[in-house]
Write a protein that holds these residues in place. Sequence first.
Motif, PDB file in Angstrom:
ATOM      1  N   UNK A  14       0.903  -1.098   0.045  1.00  0.00           N
ATOM      2  CA  UNK A  14       0.009  -0.162  -0.104  1.00  0.00           C
ATOM      3  C   UNK A  14       0.700   1.213   0.037  1.00  0.00           C
ATOM      4  N   UNK A  15       0.226   2.398  -0.416  1.00  0.00           N
ATOM      5  CA  UNK A  15       1.055   3.719  -0.559  1.00  0.00           C
ATOM      6  C   UNK A  15       1.239   4.174   1.104  1.00  0.00           C
ATOM      7  N   UNK A  16       2.185   4.908   1.189  1.00  0.00           N
ATOM      8  CA  UNK A  16       2.550   5.449   2.565  1.00  0.00           C
ATOM      9  C   UNK A  16       1.464   6.460   2.909  1.00  0.00           C
ATOM     10  N   UNK A  17       1.179   6.512   4.245  1.00  0.00           N
ATOM     11  CA  UNK A  17       0.005   7.078   4.807  1.00  0.00           C
ATOM     12  C   UNK A  17       0.326   8.864   4.494  1.00  0.00           C
ATOM     13  N   UNK A  18       1.722   9.071   4.987  1.00  0.00           N
ATOM     14  CA  UNK A  18       2.024  10.560   4.663  1.00  0.00           C
ATOM     15  C   UNK A  18       2.006  11.066   3.296  1.00  0.00           C
ATOM     16  N   UNK A  19       2.145  10.272   2.203  1.00  0.00           N
ATOM     17  CA  UNK A  19       1.892  10.523   1.150  1.00  0.00           C
ATOM     18  C   UNK A  19       0.519  10.705   0.598  1.00  0.00           C
ATOM     19  N   UNK A  20      -0.202   9.687   1.231  1.00  0.00           N
ATOM     20  CA  UNK A  20      -1.749   9.651   0.810  1.00  0.00           C
ATOM     21  C   UNK A  20      -2.364  11.109   1.397  1.00  0.00           C
ATOM     22  N   UNK A  21      -1.797  11.585   2.414  1.00  0.00           N
ATOM     23  CA  UNK A  21      -2.355  12.722   3.231  1.00  0.00           C
ATOM     24  C   UNK A  21      -1.767  13.942   2.244  1.00  0.00           C
ATOM     25  N   UNK A  26      -3.398  18.235  -1.543  1.00  0.00           N
ATOM     26  CA  UNK A  26      -3.379  18.901  -2.787  1.00  0.00           C
ATOM     27  C   UNK A  26      -4.593  18.771  -3.743  1.00  0.00           C
ATOM     28  N   UNK A  27      -5.350  17.720  -3.669  1.00  0.00           N
ATOM     29  CA  UNK A  27      -6.646  17.801  -4.019  1.00  0.00           C
ATOM     30  C   UNK A  27      -7.542  19.045  -3.663  1.00  0.00           C
ATOM     31  N   UNK A  28      -7.276  19.018  -2.206  1.00  0.00           N
ATOM     32  CA  UNK A  28      -8.293  20.167  -1.571  1.00  0.00           C
ATOM     33  C   UNK A  28      -7.664  21.692  -1.993  1.00  0.00           C
ATOM     34  N   UNK A  29      -6.597  21.750  -2.353  1.00  0.00           N
ATOM     35  CA  UNK A  29      -5.965  23.171  -2.812  1.00  0.00           C
ATOM     36  C   UNK A  29      -6.481  23.663  -4.049  1.00  0.00           C
ATOM     37  N   UNK A  55      -7.887   3.557   1.555  1.00  0.00           N
ATOM     38  CA  UNK A  55      -6.562   3.551   2.080  1.00  0.00           C
ATOM     39  C   UNK A  55      -5.213   3.776   0.961  1.00  0.00           C
ATOM     40  N   UNK A  56      -5.459   2.994  -0.103  1.00  0.00           N
ATOM     41  CA  UNK A  56      -4.459   2.559  -0.900  1.00  0.00           C
ATOM     42  C   UNK A  56      -4.404   3.775  -2.170  1.00  0.00           C
ATOM     43  N   UNK A  57      -3.686   4.821  -1.567  1.00  0.00           N
ATOM     44  CA  UNK A  57      -3.759   5.936  -2.953  1.00  0.00           C
ATOM     45  C   UNK A  57      -2.883   5.518  -4.084  1.00  0.00           C
ATOM     46  N   UNK A  58      -2.384   4.227  -4.184  1.00  0.00           N
ATOM     47  CA  UNK A  58      -1.823   3.856  -5.435  1.00  0.00           C
ATOM     48  C   UNK A  58      -2.793   3.392  -6.651  1.00  0.00           C
ATOM     49  N   UNK A  90       3.241  23.863  -1.263  1.00  0.00           N
ATOM     50  CA  UNK A  90       2.190  22.940  -1.791  1.00  0.00           C
ATOM     51  C   UNK A  90       2.775  21.528  -1.142  1.00  0.00           C
ATOM     52  N   UNK A  91       1.582  20.744  -0.601  1.00  0.00           N
ATOM     53  CA  UNK A  91       1.905  19.342  -0.256  1.00  0.00           C
ATOM     54  C   UNK A  91       2.491  18.526  -1.398  1.00  0.00           C
ATOM     55  N   UNK A  92       2.330  19.133  -2.534  1.00  0.00           N
ATOM     56  CA  UNK A  92       2.974  18.348  -3.588  1.00  0.00           C
ATOM     57  C   UNK A  92       4.454  17.848  -3.532  1.00  0.00           C
ATOM     58  N   UNK A  93       5.155  18.986  -2.871  1.00  0.00           N
ATOM     59  CA  UNK A  93       6.641  18.718  -2.832  1.00  0.00           C
ATOM     60  C   UNK A  93       7.109  17.810  -1.509  1.00  0.00           C
ATOM     61  N   UNK A  94       6.190  17.198  -0.716  1.00  0.00           N
ATOM     62  CA  UNK A  94       6.514  16.118  -0.024  1.00  0.00           C
ATOM     63  C   UNK A  94       6.546  15.034  -0.385  1.00  0.00           C
ATOM     64  N   UNK A  95       6.237  14.757  -1.889  1.00  0.00           N
ATOM     65  CA  UNK A  95       6.414  13.400  -2.633  1.00  0.00           C
ATOM     66  C   UNK A  95       7.946  13.616  -3.091  1.00  0.00           C
ATOM     67  N   UNK A  96       8.680  13.152  -2.125  1.00  0.00           N
ATOM     68  CA  UNK A  96      10.350  13.425  -2.703  1.00  0.00           C
ATOM     69  C   UNK A  96      10.704  12.507  -3.702  1.00  0.00           C
ATOM     70  N   UNK A  97       9.882  11.173  -3.774  1.00  0.00           N
ATOM     71  CA  UNK A  97      10.532  10.339  -4.769  1.00  0.00           C
ATOM     72  C   UNK A  97      10.066  10.440  -6.016  1.00  0.00           C
ATOM     73  N   UNK A  98       9.391  11.397  -6.279  1.00  0.00           N
ATOM     74  CA  UNK A  98       8.680  11.583  -7.486  1.00  0.00           C
ATOM     75  C   UNK A  98       9.644  11.384  -8.737  1.00  0.00           C
ATOM     76  N   UNK A  99       9.356  10.608  -9.760  1.00  0.00           N
ATOM     77  CA  UNK A  99      10.152  10.558 -10.902  1.00  0.00           C
ATOM     78  C   UNK A  99       9.509  11.040 -12.123  1.00  0.00           C
TER      79      UNK A  99
END
Length: 930
Positions: A14-21, A26-29, A55-58, A90-99
Amino acid sequence: FTAFSFSSEQPAVLCHSDERLALLQLKDSFIIDKQALAAGFCAYPKVDSWDSQSVDCCSWDGIECDKITGVVIGLDLSSSCLYGSINSTSSLFRLLRLQKLNLANNHFNYSLIPYALGNLSMLTYLNLSSSVFSGQIPSEISKLYRLSSLDFSNNWDTNPSQRLLVLEKPDVKSLIQNLTNLKYLSLSYVVVASPIPNVLANLSSLTSLYLEFCGLQGMFPLAIFRLPNLETVWLVENLDLTGYLLEFNFSNKLKKLALWNTSFSGELPASIDNLNSLEFLGFGHCNFSGSVPSTLGNLPNLKFLDLATNSFTGSVPPTLGNLTKLDTLDLHDNYFTGFIPSELTNLTQLTSLNLLGNMLHGSVPSSISRLEKLKFFDCDDNRLGGILEMDAFLELKDLQYLFLSLNNFYLVSPVNSNATRPQAQLVDIGLRHCHLRELPYFLRNQHRLQLLDLSSNNIEGQIPQWMSKVSVETLLFLDLSNNSLIGFDDFPLVLPWSKLQYLKLDSNILRGSLPVPPLSTVFYSISNNSLNGEIPQLLCNLSSLSILDFSYNNMSGGIPVCLSNFSKSLLVLKVRSNQLDGPIPSGWATGNRLKMIDLSKNKLQEKIPKSMMECKMLEYLDLGNNQIRDAFPSWLGSLPELNILILSSNAFYGRMENPKLNLTVFPKLRIIDLSHNRFNGTLPWGYFERWISMKNLDEKNSPPKYMLESLDMRINLMHVSRDYDYSMTITNKGMEMKYPKIIRTLVAIDFSSNRFDGEIPKLIGKLKELHLLNFSNNNLVGGIPIAIAKLTNLESLDLSQNKLVGRIPMELSTQLTFLSFLNVSHNRLTGLIPGGGQFETFQSSSFDGNLGLCGKPLLKECSSNSGSLRPPSLTSSGEFGLDWKVVLLGYGCGFLFGVVIGHVVIKKKPDWFANTFSKFPTRGRRRHVL
């Protein structure tokens, strides 16, 4: 193996809870732009599937996770209808593993591109195109050295049209010099405004380079063409980008090369056939020249070839017939000569062939019918001739666009069309100047026409009744002008084409009442015919009408009041040269958009209605040659855009009172014609002082511009533009002259044939942009002001038939270097006619009727005294020479006074007189004693 088998059946990570949050925040912004969704500007809102209960954002739309770790590595929110701002918090920049990050085709409300993107160090793919980002691209992007694809293109504001992103600090070089893994780079519509850096030639992995409309400057680095993996070079719309094509003596993978609207020049190298992977070649609107090499026909994969609007010469290479995959061939607006190669009919995949605007001769190959997939064919404006069978085109069942205008064809149309045989259903037909004598019969079976141009033929007689059933629900554009049509045969009162926008019937011999076009009409011109009767009230129902012209007919009666209270769409109202009478309609509507009103050469009477002050956009007003009786309409001076005012040949009367001080009047006026009226009093020097545009024209250093209205129409996939030129008739160089076009730099004053008196104000010298000045046939006195010599643009000067005195200022001959017409005849001028300059070109008629003038070109020679006299003294005005009538009167009075006094003295004191005057010596002459 047991362990492997067990692990393979484990549930997905499952995706990580912090990334899910972070994703939910991001959606709410943002909000979902439902208008963009309804208009089809975005696909669907992907974030709608992001459920806080899930639960699973993936599994959410647009999310890609690492299959082992579950971290979010890809975020694709392209075309998701997102609206709102984004910044580096923005919360977008907490997704530090983005490729991979794709935010294309959204609306980020002119946000700056967040510098925090530089923290996403794992990015290999970044796409922020078409998303309304603005400002400088941040330097932090240059830290993303793993990037293989970078797209900032098409961040564009439509209102006003402008590019939003800028790449100056950092510039292109600073941005990309560390991005050595780039394969795809698109900066189209980013303001670069600098040369392309040579460092681009170091990107050995680069496959695609898009730099459209970037304001690129300087020379294109030719080394970029040598990049081993390069497939696309797209440089269109960079007018200041120069370059040429090198010899292609190396192997490459280039598939697309587009240089439209750049300043690339030189000749096409014969080695161009080494680009054997090439599929797309766009060289239109450049500066290429020379002949087209025959080797261009050796590119086996070429599908698109555009060489339009260059300076290519010579013949069209027959080898182009070898390009059997070619879909589009565009050679328009060059200097090609010779025949159309019959080999072009081997291009059986061709859908578009454009040969417009060359110097091709001969005929269209009879085998044109082999091009079974052809949809577009244009050979307008060449020198093609001979007999052309229309059947050859009608057999092309896919043909939609056919343009054969402005050649010397004798087009033969089938008399009886075979209704059972499949026939092309054309959309646009241009058959202007094809020697047609009747409306082509094949039109009976055309039901999809949108554009039909049959102008400038020899079509005679009535427009047949069957024409009223042709493409009734689709026709948008109809031009039958410049024929010999006499009327509509049994047509309904309102013409039947329900969607018609453009209707031009000028220069026929149409009789009867004025035809009424459908409600959809935007352009309606039916000038130069023989129509009579009254103006139909139904015209006032045309709520979309922009241009209405039925000038040069025999229409009678009054102008309907509704035309002055017309819809806000009307720009041009021209009813010149009819038999219309009565008053000018009153009640001109507030907020109207009229730019041109021409009611001249009718029988209109009474006064100009003051409601014309509501025409705030008016540029041109011609009321000349009517029977209007009124004082000068000084209130028209409040119209901010008025360029041209013609009130000639009416019964205007009275003085032109000077405007009040500090009052701006006629701020853009540059042509005024008040000739042939009954104005009196002195010339209105107060207006001369305030006519700003006659002192300094904004347009004088710009390319020539004409007064016109442009009508732009989208007809199917084509952009059709037609210009409606303003025209006028004024006196120039002693004769009435028609201007079919009016250049925006022409400046003229014509006050001739009135009753103006007094002197010519020296303020006239401030109107330095004047080209034409006519004060003839008035009662002007005094001298010719030296200030006229300051009018250095003057081409025509007419001061004839006045009471001017004194000498012709020498400065006129030395400073008026553009003066080609001068008339000072029938005044009371004296002295030597100036020589030199333009004065050497004037005939004696320019100076006739001035008994005191002498010298060339008159036959009257000057005496030694008249040739060497000093210029006469200035009057109290400080400007003009003496009035010699006054001088002679003074001499006469002095002489008479002397005789009378002398007689009295001699009679009363004879001894004193004799003693006094006998003392004078006789200077050798014998005295006679009486």
